[in-house]
Design an enzyme around this catalytic site. Structure first.
Site, PDB file in Angstrom:
ATOM      1  N   SER A 118       0.847  -1.187   0.000  1.00  0.00           N
ATOM      2  CA  SER A 118       0.000   0.000   0.000  1.00  0.00           C
ATOM      3  C   SER A 118       0.885   1.240   0.000  1.00  0.00           C
ATOM      4  O   SER A 118       1.636   1.455  -0.944  1.00  0.00           O
ATOM      5  CB  SER A 118      -0.947  -0.029   1.199  1.00  0.00           C
ATOM      6  OG  SER A 118      -1.835   1.064   1.174  1.00  0.00           O
ATOM      7  N   THR A 119       0.864   2.036   1.073  1.00  0.00           N
ATOM      8  CA  THR A 119       1.656   3.261   1.133  1.00  0.00           C
ATOM      9  C   THR A 119       3.136   2.965   0.893  1.00  0.00           C
ATOM     10  O   THR A 119       3.720   2.136   1.575  1.00  0.00           O
ATOM     11  CB  THR A 119       1.492   3.926   2.507  1.00  0.00           C
ATOM     12  OG1 THR A 119       0.104   4.124   2.761  1.00  0.00           O
ATOM     13  CG2 THR A 119       2.226   5.257   2.558  1.00  0.00           C
TER      14      THR A 119
ATOM     15  N   HIS B 194      -2.867  -1.193  -3.189  1.00  0.00           N
ATOM     16  CA  HIS B 194      -4.004  -0.301  -2.933  1.00  0.00           C
ATOM     17  C   HIS B 194      -3.877   0.955  -3.779  1.00  0.00           C
ATOM     18  O   HIS B 194      -2.973   1.767  -3.579  1.00  0.00           O
ATOM     19  CB  HIS B 194      -4.047   0.090  -1.454  1.00  0.00           C
ATOM     20  CG  HIS B 194      -4.211  -1.065  -0.529  1.00  0.00           C
ATOM     21  ND1 HIS B 194      -3.893  -1.000   0.802  1.00  0.00           N
ATOM     22  CD2 HIS B 194      -4.665  -2.331  -0.740  1.00  0.00           C
ATOM     23  CE1 HIS B 194      -4.143  -2.166   1.382  1.00  0.00           C
ATOM     24  NE2 HIS B 194      -4.602  -2.987   0.464  1.00  0.00           N
TER      25      HIS B 194
ATOM     26  N   MET C 289      -0.095   0.967   5.262  1.00  0.00           N
ATOM     27  CA  MET C 289      -0.863   1.194   6.477  1.00  0.00           C
ATOM     28  C   MET C 289      -1.833   0.042   6.716  1.00  0.00           C
ATOM     29  O   MET C 289      -2.248  -0.637   5.786  1.00  0.00           O
ATOM     30  CB  MET C 289      -1.679   2.485   6.363  1.00  0.00           C
ATOM     31  CG  MET C 289      -0.878   3.760   6.344  1.00  0.00           C
ATOM     32  SD  MET C 289      -1.958   5.209   6.438  1.00  0.00           S
ATOM     33  CE  MET C 289      -2.955   5.006   4.964  1.00  0.00           C
TER      34      MET C 289
ATOM     35  N   ASP D   6      -4.110  -5.174   6.100  1.00  0.00           N
ATOM     36  CA  ASP D   6      -4.583  -5.977   4.975  1.00  0.00           C
ATOM     37  C   ASP D   6      -3.538  -7.015   4.577  1.00  0.00           C
ATOM     38  O   ASP D   6      -2.375  -6.689   4.352  1.00  0.00           O
ATOM     39  CB  ASP D   6      -4.906  -5.068   3.784  1.00  0.00           C
ATOM     40  CG  ASP D   6      -5.528  -5.825   2.623  1.00  0.00           C
ATOM     41  OD1 ASP D   6      -6.130  -6.888   2.860  1.00  0.00           O
ATOM     42  OD2 ASP D   6      -5.423  -5.348   1.476  1.00  0.00           O
TER      43      ASP D   6
END
Length: 362
Positions: free
Chosen positions: A180-181, A207, A301, A304
């Protein structure tokens, strides 16, 4: 207090973001109208995090980011439109050192405020807590201090063609990647180390909005020896190919006759982030023995993918978590480690080699 500098040429966006942060008791907010004003305010305000618009007059977002990362390194969150041009510029910004991005609301801002506010606050808080690695763009910083810096956005390296891709063949084992991030540069780092004869397919849940994953897949395809493609329709999974899940949907593995296929599925509301790493891993476990699966959980973050990959390891699969020392945000891989679900915990630079060590097609 978290000092945040909002940089945007739109008075409406400055007010919108400013009000969001000012409503939080631990935020101190200032704003700038363009990149030149931003650089001046950074020197006096010393923000913990900067939100930076991409398209601005006088000094644009990418040029301003370049200066920030060299002269005043601090976490930067890009503010991007949903257009392809905005997506490509955002990916370039992430490659240059921005830690994350938020998408500008479409249409009337007030209609989206309630939906966007928690996400914006969460991302900016996470960005403020990150540490810019001192090794990032060190050479550029040294040149600047010596007075001869030539600042410019980093260019893509260009796809190498010295090795030929493996012959098309059905997949026997699979690599499942969640991030993600900070994910796009991390994916670049890992995928660019894999050889053209790497024998397993790589399926990635990153994401992102739908308008970003196409440019991301094309960018990675230029950087890597493996073919990289966005999954926009049911696609037979082949060895030596990288599959990027389409944004705002979920990437799942299913069976069509004798073949396993990757397909975009409508996002499952039970999962907060999409494409969902949890759903990708659990769909793989429905069709592939765990011992033929390798899960990789990198910077991001939240949690998940952590529970699903812990189950993957417990069922006999292999899992790799990115180490805290290199993760932009050690949320997702940290959760996997906390559950005892990581077979290996290694820095980003070692993940590609670990995959090569595990793969039988070396």
């Amino acid at each position: 207090m978290i000092r945040v500098l909002v940089v945007d040429d739109s008075p409406l966006m400055r007010r919108f973001l400013g009000r969001i942060f000012e409503a939080e008791p631990d935020f101190d907010v200032e704003s700038a109208r363009d990149g030149i004003e931003a650089l001046d305010k950074i020197q006096s305000f010393r923000p913990h995090v900067v939100t930076l618009d991409i398209e601005m007059p006088n000094l644009g977002g990418l040029e301003c980011l370049d200066r920030i990362m060299v002269e005043y390194p601090c976490p930067v969150v890009m503010v991007s439109g949903l257009t392809q041009r905005g997506a490509e510029a955002t990916l370039r910004a992430l490659d240059m050192g921005a830690v994350d991005f938020i998408v500008k609301p479409q249409g009337t801002i007030s209609l989206h405020a309630e939906e966007l506010t928690p996400l914006i606050i969460e991302r900016v808080r996470a960005a403020a807590a990150t540490t810019i690695r001192r090794s990032r763009r060190l050479a550029d910083r040294l040149k600047f201090r010596a007075g001869n810096a030539q600042l410019h956005p980093q260019a893509l390296r260009g796809r190498q063609t010295t090795l030929s891709a493996p012959a098309e063949r059905p997949a026997s084992s699979f690599v499942l990647v969640g991030t993600s991030t900070g994910g796009p540069p991390a994916l670049d780092s890992v995928l660019s180390t894999l050889p053209a004869d790497f024998g397993w397919p790589v399926l990635i849940a990153q994401h992102m909005p739908a308008s970003f994953t196409g440019p991301l897949s094309r960018r990675l395809d230029r950087l890597c020896l493996l073919e990289v493609t966005e999954v926009t329709r049911p696609t037979v999974i082949r060895a030596g190919t990288v599959y990027i899940g389409k944004g705002d949907a979920d990437l799942v593995i299913s069976r069509r006759g004798d073949a396993l296929v990757a397909l975009p599925a409508p996002s499952d509301p039970e999962h907060r982030w999409h494409p969902s790493v949890d759903r990708l891993v659990r769909s793989a476990l429905e069709h592939v023995p765990a011992e033929r699966l390798v899960g990789v959980l990198m910077t991001g973050m939240g949690n998940d993918g952590a529970a699903a990959m812990a189950d993957l390891r417990a069922a006999g699969g292999h899992t790799i978590a990115e180490a805290e020392s290199t993760a932009v945000v050690w949320g997702m891989p940290g959760e996997l480690v906390g559950l005892g679900g990581a077979t290996d915990v290694v820095p980003l630079s070692a993940i590609g080699q670990r995959l090569k060590d595990i793969s039988p097609w070396r």
